[in-house]
Write a protein that holds these residues in place. Structure first.
Motif, PDB file in Angstrom:
ATOM      1  N   ASP A   3       0.806  -1.108  -0.073  1.00 27.30           N
ATOM      2  CA  ASP A   3       0.127   0.031  -0.095  1.00 27.30           C
ATOM      3  C   ASP A   3       0.923   1.203  -0.026  1.00 27.30           C
ATOM      4  OD1 ASP A   3      -2.466  -1.621   2.236  1.00 27.30           O
ATOM      5  OD2 ASP A   3      -2.588  -1.538   0.164  1.00 27.30           O
ATOM      6  N   SER A   4       0.413   2.421   0.225  1.00 21.35           N
ATOM      7  CA  SER A   4       0.973   3.638   0.286  1.00 21.35           C
ATOM      8  C   SER A   4       2.012   3.594   1.537  1.00 21.35           C
ATOM      9  CB  SER A   4       0.071   4.941   0.396  1.00 21.35           C
ATOM     10  OG  SER A   4      -0.879   4.844  -0.579  1.00 21.35           O
ATOM     11  N   PRO A   5       2.928   4.334   1.380  1.00 24.48           N
ATOM     12  CA  PRO A   5       4.128   4.373   2.433  1.00 24.48           C
ATOM     13  C   PRO A   5       3.265   4.973   4.074  1.00 24.48           C
ATOM     14  CG  PRO A   5       5.068   5.322   0.596  1.00 24.48           C
ATOM     15  CD  PRO A   5       3.498   4.918   0.557  1.00 24.48           C
ATOM     16  N   VAL A   6       3.695   4.107   4.996  1.00 21.93           N
ATOM     17  CA  VAL A   6       3.223   4.652   6.185  1.00 21.93           C
ATOM     18  C   VAL A   6       4.254   4.973   7.331  1.00 21.93           C
ATOM     19  CG1 VAL A   6       1.768   3.565   8.033  1.00 21.93           C
ATOM     20  CG2 VAL A   6       1.535   2.519   6.120  1.00 21.93           C
ATOM     21  N   GLU A  54       5.687  -2.733  13.532  1.00 15.05           N
ATOM     22  CA  GLU A  54       4.173  -3.166  13.959  1.00 15.05           C
ATOM     23  C   GLU A  54       3.222  -3.753  12.912  1.00 15.05           C
ATOM     24  OE1 GLU A  54       2.632   0.569  15.381  1.00 15.05           O
ATOM     25  OE2 GLU A  54       4.300   1.210  16.688  1.00 15.05           O
ATOM     26  N   ARG A  55       4.145  -3.675  11.786  1.00 14.96           N
ATOM     27  CA  ARG A  55       3.287  -4.500  10.969  1.00 14.96           C
ATOM     28  C   ARG A  55       4.282  -4.762   9.600  1.00 14.96           C
ATOM     29  NH1 ARG A  55      -0.504   0.165   8.198  1.00 14.96           N
ATOM     30  NH2 ARG A  55      -1.097  -1.372   7.053  1.00 14.96           N
ATOM     31  N   GLY A  56       4.068  -5.696   8.717  1.00 14.94           N
ATOM     32  CA  GLY A  56       4.774  -5.996   7.777  1.00 14.94           C
ATOM     33  C   GLY A  56       5.041  -5.164   6.640  1.00 14.94           C
ATOM     34  N   GLY A  57       6.053  -5.098   5.769  1.00 12.40           N
ATOM     35  CA  GLY A  57       6.290  -4.296   4.706  1.00 12.40           C
ATOM     36  C   GLY A  57       7.421  -4.182   4.258  1.00 12.40           C
ATOM     37  N   ARG A  58       8.041  -2.970   3.454  1.00 11.71           N
ATOM     38  CA  ARG A  58       9.390  -2.942   3.106  1.00 11.71           C
ATOM     39  C   ARG A  58       9.779  -1.468   3.678  1.00 11.71           C
ATOM     40  NH1 ARG A  58      10.970  -0.084  -1.229  1.00 11.71           N
ATOM     41  NH2 ARG A  58       8.989   0.052  -1.978  1.00 11.71           N
ATOM     42  N   VAL A  59      11.029  -1.366   4.007  1.00 11.96           N
ATOM     43  CA  VAL A  59      11.389  -0.151   4.855  1.00 11.96           C
ATOM     44  C   VAL A  59      11.675   0.744   3.613  1.00 11.96           C
ATOM     45  CG1 VAL A  59      12.946   0.918   6.268  1.00 11.96           C
ATOM     46  CG2 VAL A  59      12.321  -1.258   6.876  1.00 11.96           C
ATOM     47  N   ALA A  81       3.831  -0.451   3.637  1.00 12.69           N
ATOM     48  CA  ALA A  81       3.098  -1.771   4.380  1.00 12.69           C
ATOM     49  C   ALA A  81       2.310  -2.718   3.342  1.00 12.69           C
ATOM     50  CB  ALA A  81       2.283  -1.189   5.244  1.00 12.69           C
ATOM     51  N   ASP A  82       2.632  -4.009   3.776  1.00 18.63           N
ATOM     52  CA  ASP A  82       1.978  -5.036   3.188  1.00 18.63           C
ATOM     53  C   ASP A  82       0.457  -4.954   3.364  1.00 18.63           C
ATOM     54  OD1 ASP A  82       3.884  -6.023   2.277  1.00 18.63           O
ATOM     55  OD2 ASP A  82       4.219  -7.637   3.729  1.00 18.63           O
ATOM     56  N   ARG A  83      -0.476  -5.118   2.604  1.00 17.77           N
ATOM     57  CA  ARG A  83      -1.998  -5.429   2.689  1.00 17.77           C
ATOM     58  C   ARG A  83      -2.247  -6.412   3.599  1.00 17.77           C
ATOM     59  NH1 ARG A  83      -2.605  -4.595  -3.201  1.00 17.77           N
ATOM     60  NH2 ARG A  83      -3.357  -2.161  -3.498  1.00 17.77           N
ATOM     61  N   SER A  84      -3.206  -6.314   4.466  1.00 17.58           N
ATOM     62  CA  SER A  84      -3.593  -7.316   5.363  1.00 17.58           C
ATOM     63  C   SER A  84      -3.531  -8.757   4.571  1.00 17.58           C
ATOM     64  CB  SER A  84      -4.926  -7.075   5.930  1.00 17.58           C
ATOM     65  OG  SER A  84      -5.306  -8.000   6.809  1.00 17.58           O
TER      66      SER A  84
END
Length: 95
Positions: A3-6, A54-59, A81-84
């Protein structure tokens, strides 16, 4: 997929501690992390502490350099962040 950067923020350190020294980044820019993976190590006047995702994804960005004093709530890093992994439950009736 991402998704969009968090914006990921510095967590509270508890016990009335508002600051910590960023000692090292464990997850580099471009690294994929899962929820619970160690992202960085900080040191307060009481202990060394690991900050976990706190959640998965790519830094996608580090927002502080090692040696920086961090304050609870400030921007620490950005994550695509990865989608759920679990879609929302279906609202179809069960027969």
């Amino acid at each position: 997929m991402s998704d969009s950067p968090v914006d990921m923020r510095v967590p509270g350190f508890g016990h009335g501690l508002a600051e910590a020294l960023l000692v090292e980044w464990v997850a580099g820019v471009g690294d994929r992390v899962l929820r619970g993976d160690v992202v960085a190590v900080v040191e307060t006047d009481k202990a060394s502490t690991e900050i976990v995702a706190e959640r998965g994804g790519r830094v996608t960005a580090h927002c502080a350099a090692p040696g920086t004093i961090l304050t609870s709530g400030e921007l620490l890093y950005r994550l695509a962040a990865d989608r759920s992994p679990h879609p929302p439950p279906s609202e179809e009736p069960v027969n």
